[in-house]
Design a protein around this motif. Structure first.
Motif, PDB file in Angstrom:
ATOM      1  N   MET A  93       7.999   2.687  -3.403  1.00  0.00           N
ATOM      2  CA  MET A  93       7.047   1.939  -2.686  1.00  0.00           C
ATOM      3  C   MET A  93       7.956   1.013  -1.847  1.00  0.00           C
ATOM      4  SD  MET A  93       3.721   0.694  -4.910  1.00  0.00           S
ATOM      5  CE  MET A  93       3.083   0.249  -3.835  1.00  0.00           C
ATOM      6  N   GLY A  94       7.391   0.529  -0.706  1.00  0.00           N
ATOM      7  CA  GLY A  94       8.124  -0.304   0.019  1.00  0.00           C
ATOM      8  C   GLY A  94       7.314  -0.655   1.094  1.00  0.00           C
ATOM      9  N   TRP A  95       8.310  -1.351   2.231  1.00  0.00           N
ATOM     10  CA  TRP A  95       7.729  -1.991   3.623  1.00  0.00           C
ATOM     11  C   TRP A  95       8.381  -1.635   4.877  1.00  0.00           C
ATOM     12  CZ3 TRP A  95       3.350  -4.836   2.907  1.00  0.00           C
ATOM     13  CH2 TRP A  95       2.951  -5.308   1.953  1.00  0.00           C
ATOM     14  N   TYR A  96       7.412  -1.285   5.586  1.00  0.00           N
ATOM     15  CA  TYR A  96       8.144  -1.141   7.226  1.00  0.00           C
ATOM     16  C   TYR A  96       7.423  -2.008   7.851  1.00  0.00           C
ATOM     17  CZ  TYR A  96       9.882   3.617   6.022  1.00  0.00           C
ATOM     18  OH  TYR A  96      10.679   4.640   5.350  1.00  0.00           O
ATOM     19  N   TYR A 153       3.787  -2.698   7.257  1.00  0.00           N
ATOM     20  CA  TYR A 153       3.065  -1.819   6.829  1.00  0.00           C
ATOM     21  C   TYR A 153       3.520  -1.192   5.259  1.00  0.00           C
ATOM     22  CZ  TYR A 153       1.101  -0.626  11.332  1.00  0.00           C
ATOM     23  OH  TYR A 153       0.638  -0.686  12.823  1.00  0.00           O
ATOM     24  N   CYS A 154       2.830  -1.252   4.184  1.00  0.00           N
ATOM     25  CA  CYS A 154       3.239  -0.696   3.033  1.00  0.00           C
ATOM     26  C   CYS A 154       3.099   0.690   2.958  1.00  0.00           C
ATOM     27  CB  CYS A 154       2.109  -1.372   2.064  1.00  0.00           C
ATOM     28  SG  CYS A 154       2.538  -0.830   0.299  1.00  0.00           S
ATOM     29  N   TYR A 155       4.194   1.148   2.015  1.00  0.00           N
ATOM     30  CA  TYR A 155       4.566   2.742   2.270  1.00  0.00           C
ATOM     31  C   TYR A 155       4.709   2.934   0.560  1.00  0.00           C
ATOM     32  CZ  TYR A 155       8.042   6.211   1.655  1.00  0.00           C
ATOM     33  OH  TYR A 155       8.932   7.171   1.357  1.00  0.00           O
ATOM     34  N   SER A 156       4.134   4.241   0.484  1.00  0.00           N
ATOM     35  CA  SER A 156       4.483   4.682  -0.749  1.00  0.00           C
ATOM     36  C   SER A 156       4.776   6.198  -0.607  1.00  0.00           C
ATOM     37  CB  SER A 156       3.477   4.581  -1.990  1.00  0.00           C
ATOM     38  OG  SER A 156       2.154   5.479  -1.378  1.00  0.00           O
ATOM     39  N   TRP A 215       0.237   5.208   3.727  1.00  0.00           N
ATOM     40  CA  TRP A 215       0.388   3.940   4.500  1.00  0.00           C
ATOM     41  C   TRP A 215      -0.760   2.986   4.111  1.00  0.00           C
ATOM     42  CZ3 TRP A 215       5.179   3.196   6.433  1.00  0.00           C
ATOM     43  CH2 TRP A 215       6.120   4.065   7.041  1.00  0.00           C
ATOM     44  N   GLY A 216      -0.474   1.701   4.370  1.00  0.00           N
ATOM     45  CA  GLY A 216      -1.488   0.892   4.274  1.00  0.00           C
ATOM     46  C   GLY A 216      -2.114   0.690   5.737  1.00  0.00           C
ATOM     47  N   GLN A 217      -2.846  -0.264   5.995  1.00  0.00           N
ATOM     48  CA  GLN A 217      -3.445  -0.504   7.102  1.00  0.00           C
ATOM     49  C   GLN A 217      -2.821  -1.372   8.151  1.00  0.00           C
ATOM     50  OE1 GLN A 217      -4.293  -1.991   4.875  1.00  0.00           O
ATOM     51  NE2 GLN A 217      -4.815  -4.158   5.290  1.00  0.00           N
ATOM     52  N   VAL A 262      -2.862   8.499  -2.580  1.00  0.00           N
ATOM     53  CA  VAL A 262      -2.778   6.704  -2.876  1.00  0.00           C
ATOM     54  C   VAL A 262      -3.239   6.207  -1.935  1.00  0.00           C
ATOM     55  CG1 VAL A 262      -1.093   5.039  -3.234  1.00  0.00           C
ATOM     56  CG2 VAL A 262      -0.573   7.420  -4.330  1.00  0.00           C
ATOM     57  N   GLN A 263      -4.085   5.105  -2.147  1.00  0.00           N
ATOM     58  CA  GLN A 263      -4.485   4.089  -1.062  1.00  0.00           C
ATOM     59  C   GLN A 263      -3.816   2.684  -1.451  1.00  0.00           C
ATOM     60  OE1 GLN A 263      -7.190   5.679  -3.379  1.00  0.00           O
ATOM     61  NE2 GLN A 263      -6.764   7.357  -1.850  1.00  0.00           N
ATOM     62  N   LEU A 264      -3.362   2.377  -0.183  1.00  0.00           N
ATOM     63  CA  LEU A 264      -2.559   1.041  -0.186  1.00  0.00           C
ATOM     64  C   LEU A 264      -3.383  -0.082   0.536  1.00  0.00           C
ATOM     65  CD1 LEU A 264       0.612   2.581   0.609  1.00  0.00           C
ATOM     66  CD2 LEU A 264      -0.069   1.956  -1.621  1.00  0.00           C
ATOM     67  N   VAL A 265      -3.489  -1.191  -0.098  1.00  0.00           N
ATOM     68  CA  VAL A 265      -4.259  -2.448   0.696  1.00  0.00           C
ATOM     69  C   VAL A 265      -3.196  -3.531   0.609  1.00  0.00           C
ATOM     70  CG1 VAL A 265      -6.018  -3.729   0.839  1.00  0.00           C
ATOM     71  CG2 VAL A 265      -6.406  -1.446  -0.016  1.00  0.00           C
TER      72      VAL A 265
END
Length: 115
Positions: free
Chosen positions: A34-37, A94-97, A105-107, A2-5
């Protein structure tokens, strides 16, 4: 995989609002959470909000009542609406899945709240 942006970070005054977005691509259909850190300078990365595919939510105590996580399943996008922002919310978000046990993780996107 999975890619997260992420998008939507920026500078805001205390008491203001921001909305973060995270678009998932790749094996997005297999995502079960999915979520956020966030990570503030010199601190560890901590959970902010999580949303499972079953609709359960989890929030850090520090953001309860101010932040709301939601998801557009069709667009494979998760959002974090942040209201009543405080200087202590300043961090890289950071986005998380989680997809069948695999974490992505997103960037990261910067959120700065000025007092």
């Amino acid at each position: 995989q999975v890619q997260l942006v992420e998008s939507g970070g920026g500078l805001v005054q205390a008491g203001g609002s921001l909305r973060l977005s995270c678009a998932a691509s790749g094996s997005a259909r297999s995502i079960n959470a999915m979520g956020w850190y966030r990570q503030a300078p010199g601190k560890q990365r901590d959970v902010v909000a999580l949303l499972t595919s079953g609709g359960r939510t989890l929030y850090a105590d520090s953001v309860k009542g101010r932040f709301t996580i939601s998801r557009d399943v069709v667009q494979n996008t998760v959002f974090l609406q942040m209201n009543s922002l405080k200087p202590e919310d300043t961090a890289v978000y950071y986005c998380y899945s989680d997809s069948r046990g695999t974490t992505s993780w997103g960037q990261g996107t910067h959120v700065t709240v000025s007092s």
